[in-house]
Motif scaffolding. Structure first.
Motif, PDB file in Angstrom:
ATOM      1  N   PRO A  20       0.826  -1.197   0.000  1.00 28.58           N
ATOM      2  CA  PRO A  20       0.000   0.000   0.000  1.00 28.58           C
ATOM      3  C   PRO A  20       0.880   1.274   0.000  1.00 28.58           C
ATOM      4  O   PRO A  20       1.938   1.181   0.430  1.00 28.58           O
ATOM      5  CB  PRO A  20      -0.896  -0.170   1.191  1.00 28.58           C
ATOM      6  N   ASN A 201       3.782  -0.728   5.914  1.00 30.97           N
ATOM      7  CA  ASN A 201       2.341  -0.641   6.187  1.00 30.97           C
ATOM      8  C   ASN A 201       1.862   0.770   6.495  1.00 30.97           C
ATOM      9  O   ASN A 201       0.754   0.962   6.989  1.00 30.97           O
ATOM     10  CB  ASN A 201       1.965  -1.572   7.347  1.00 30.97           C
ATOM     11  N   TYR A 223      -1.781  -4.986   9.974  1.00 29.17           N
ATOM     12  CA  TYR A 223      -2.787  -4.334   9.150  1.00 29.17           C
ATOM     13  C   TYR A 223      -3.648  -3.335   9.924  1.00 29.17           C
ATOM     14  O   TYR A 223      -4.619  -2.813   9.376  1.00 29.17           O
ATOM     15  CB  TYR A 223      -3.693  -5.382   8.493  1.00 29.17           C
ATOM     16  N   MET A 226      -4.485  -0.114   8.374  1.00 26.83           N
ATOM     17  CA  MET A 226      -5.352  -0.181   7.204  1.00 26.83           C
ATOM     18  C   MET A 226      -6.826  -0.093   7.572  1.00 26.83           C
ATOM     19  O   MET A 226      -7.675   0.101   6.709  1.00 26.83           O
ATOM     20  CB  MET A 226      -5.097  -1.480   6.436  1.00 26.83           C
ATOM     21  N   ARG A 232      -6.527   7.027   1.949  1.00 30.54           N
ATOM     22  CA  ARG A 232      -5.186   6.891   1.394  1.00 30.54           C
ATOM     23  C   ARG A 232      -4.757   8.241   0.841  1.00 30.54           C
ATOM     24  O   ARG A 232      -5.548   8.950   0.211  1.00 30.54           O
ATOM     25  CB  ARG A 232      -5.172   5.852   0.275  1.00 30.54           C
ATOM     26  N   THR A 290      -9.245   6.345  -2.928  1.00 32.76           N
ATOM     27  CA  THR A 290      -8.582   6.766  -1.690  1.00 32.76           C
ATOM     28  C   THR A 290      -9.111   5.994  -0.487  1.00 32.76           C
ATOM     29  O   THR A 290      -8.546   6.089   0.594  1.00 32.76           O
ATOM     30  CB  THR A 290      -8.784   8.272  -1.447  1.00 32.76           C
ATOM     31  N   ASP A 291     -10.175   5.228  -0.680  1.00 34.24           N
ATOM     32  CA  ASP A 291     -10.745   4.403   0.390  1.00 34.24           C
ATOM     33  C   ASP A 291      -9.952   3.096   0.487  1.00 34.24           C
ATOM     34  O   ASP A 291      -9.801   2.374  -0.503  1.00 34.24           O
ATOM     35  CB  ASP A 291     -12.216   4.105   0.088  1.00 34.24           C
ATOM     36  N   LYS A 292      -9.441   2.796   1.672  1.00 31.75           N
ATOM     37  CA  LYS A 292      -8.565   1.638   1.839  1.00 31.75           C
ATOM     38  C   LYS A 292      -9.291   0.325   1.576  1.00 31.75           C
ATOM     39  O   LYS A 292      -8.708  -0.616   1.019  1.00 31.75           O
ATOM     40  CB  LYS A 292      -7.952   1.643   3.238  1.00 31.75           C
ATOM     41  N   TYR A 295      -9.720  -0.113  -2.177  1.00 24.79           N
ATOM     42  CA  TYR A 295      -8.428  -0.486  -2.769  1.00 24.79           C
ATOM     43  C   TYR A 295      -8.132  -1.964  -2.545  1.00 24.79           C
ATOM     44  O   TYR A 295      -7.763  -2.687  -3.480  1.00 24.79           O
ATOM     45  CB  TYR A 295      -7.322   0.384  -2.166  1.00 24.79           C
ATOM     46  N   ALA A 296      -8.316  -2.427  -1.309  1.00 22.95           N
ATOM     47  CA  ALA A 296      -8.059  -3.829  -0.997  1.00 22.95           C
ATOM     48  C   ALA A 296      -8.974  -4.744  -1.797  1.00 22.95           C
ATOM     49  O   ALA A 296      -8.562  -5.811  -2.276  1.00 22.95           O
ATOM     50  CB  ALA A 296      -8.231  -4.079   0.499  1.00 22.95           C
TER      51      ALA A 296
END
Length: 399
Positions: A20, A201, A223, A226, A232, A290-292, A295-296
């Motif tokens: 990330p 991280n 994590y 996160m 982000r 930009t949202d974690k 993205y994941a």
């Protein structure tokens, strides 16, 4: 270049890992000649380093350049020493750095062009070499002390290797002492068969040695940052997506077994996502979010596009961590899965994965039967014993 290997036992795996602060010091990074176009200010920070390797340092000095303030940079020679035990040297002339490994291989970095070229890549970065004292080698890092390479012969001249980082907006910075590049980039293009790499991280670093470290060290604590609900940073969003494009275009084999392999090989990863179908377009949106959690999930759902029958899944334990620690985040992930699953089925990705797994198993069985015609699963040749397994799961005699 073809290489002839004599091995006692070898397990090969390729994994693409995508990634990330403390006391800091200010500076200005550029080439040794003072190229005004590359004089970028940076902050030098000392980050905590966790590792199962007792000889590893407890902290590591990294740089954060002002043009990408969220992206940690490391010196390439510094990385080679830390991860591989390779005491490389650096010589800089007019913004061009020549890095020489302990085995004599050379790589040349052009600061202005943001390129790295090497006419001796196999020697500069030993993916596969007989073990040398004090040096980390990929093929013995699986925790199996009986795994050794007996000999290595180069049968043809090495082909030149060129990494064009400028094409992906990845900036390199050449100083007098080293060539600085993002940690994620170093971990990608310097990846080896033992999965030795450096992870970040957002708060600290982890020096990883193979599958075991990744399974144990990258836990819910790792994590935690996160699932903090913070967005982000935009510079990290841009870098992570560009880095993924670099890895897929440059390092991914496009073997033809993944659903999007032919498209990536023909026109590149970015163009493939933006033009293939509504599923890949949505994945691209998630990867640039930009949202974690989004993205994941973009990484997880990309797995349907690149799965090759055994490896290629790109999700991470983050999803399980988020779901267990935060009910709202777990619900958000499930909502995205439910949104895109109809497309997975409609466009044939799920069927393709099932067919690929069955085809891989059939091909492996045919190859094994051609090599071992006696139908047995245990064979000895010299001082090497090989056990052939049909499955990673335990079955009784009835199956």
């Amino acid at each position: 270049m073809r290489r002839k290997l004599t091995v006692l036992l070898a397990l090969m795996a390729l994994a693409i890992t995508l990634l990330p602060a403390c006391g800091s010091q200010q500076g200005t990074g550029g080439d040794a000649a003072g190229d005004a176009n590359d004089q970028v200010a940076y902050t030098e920070s000392e980050l905590e380093l966790v590792s199962s390797d007792e000889s590893a340092p407890k902290t590591l000095s990294v740089r954060f350049y002002e043009d990408a303030p969220s992206v940690p940079y490391i010196g390439l020679a510094q990385y080679m020493d830390l991860v591989f035990g390779d005491k490389a040297t650096v010589e800089v002339v007019d913004g061009v750095a020549t890095i020489t490994s302990t085995d004599g291989g050379k790589a040349v970095v052009d600061d202005a062009a943001d390129t790295l070229t090497s006419d001796s890549w196999g020697t500069f970065h030993n993916y596969i070499e007989p073990m040398k004292e004090g040096k980390v080698q990929g093929l013995i890092d699986f925790g199996a002390p009986f795994m050794r390479i007996a000999s290595l012969d180069y049968e043809e001249q090495s082909e030149p290797v060129v990494f064009d980082f400028a094409q992906y907006n990845i900036n390199l910075h050449v100083d007098q002492d080293d060539v600085y590049l993002p940690i994620a980039t170093a971990s990608d293009f310097m990846s080896d068969t033992g999965m030795n790499n450096l992870a970040y991280n957002g708060e600290k670093l982890a020096l990883l040695r193979g599958y075991t470290d990744q399974a144990i060290m990258l836990d819910s604590t790792w994590y935690a940052s996160m699932v903090d609900g913070k967005p982000r940073a935009q510079d990290m969003v841009d870098f992570a997506y560009n880095e993924l494009c670099f890895a897929m275009d440059t390092l991914y084999s496009c073997s033809g077994k993944g659903a999007i392999d032919e498209d990536v090989s023909a026109k590149g990863f970015d163009a493939t996502l933006s033009s293939r179908d509504e599923y890949t377009k949505r994945i691209q949106e998630l990867l640039k979010s930009t949202d974690k959690v989004e993205y994941a999930m973009g990484l997880e759902l990309l797995g349907y596009c690149v799965y090759n029958g055994h490896v290629g899944m790109v999700d991470s334990p983050f999803q399980g961590t988020a779901a267990s620690q935060n009910e709202a985040l777990g619900a958000q992930m499930e909502q995205i899965r439910n949104e895109l699953w109809p497309l997975v089925e409609k466009l044939g990705y799920s069927q393709y994965m099932q067919q690929m797994s069955m085809r891989q198993a059939k091909e492996a069985q045919q190859q094994r039967d051609q090599i071992w015609t006696d139908g047995e699963s245990y064979h000895e040749q010299g001082d090497t014993a090989v056990i052939s397994l049909d499955s990673y799961f335990r079955f009784d005699e009835e199956g």
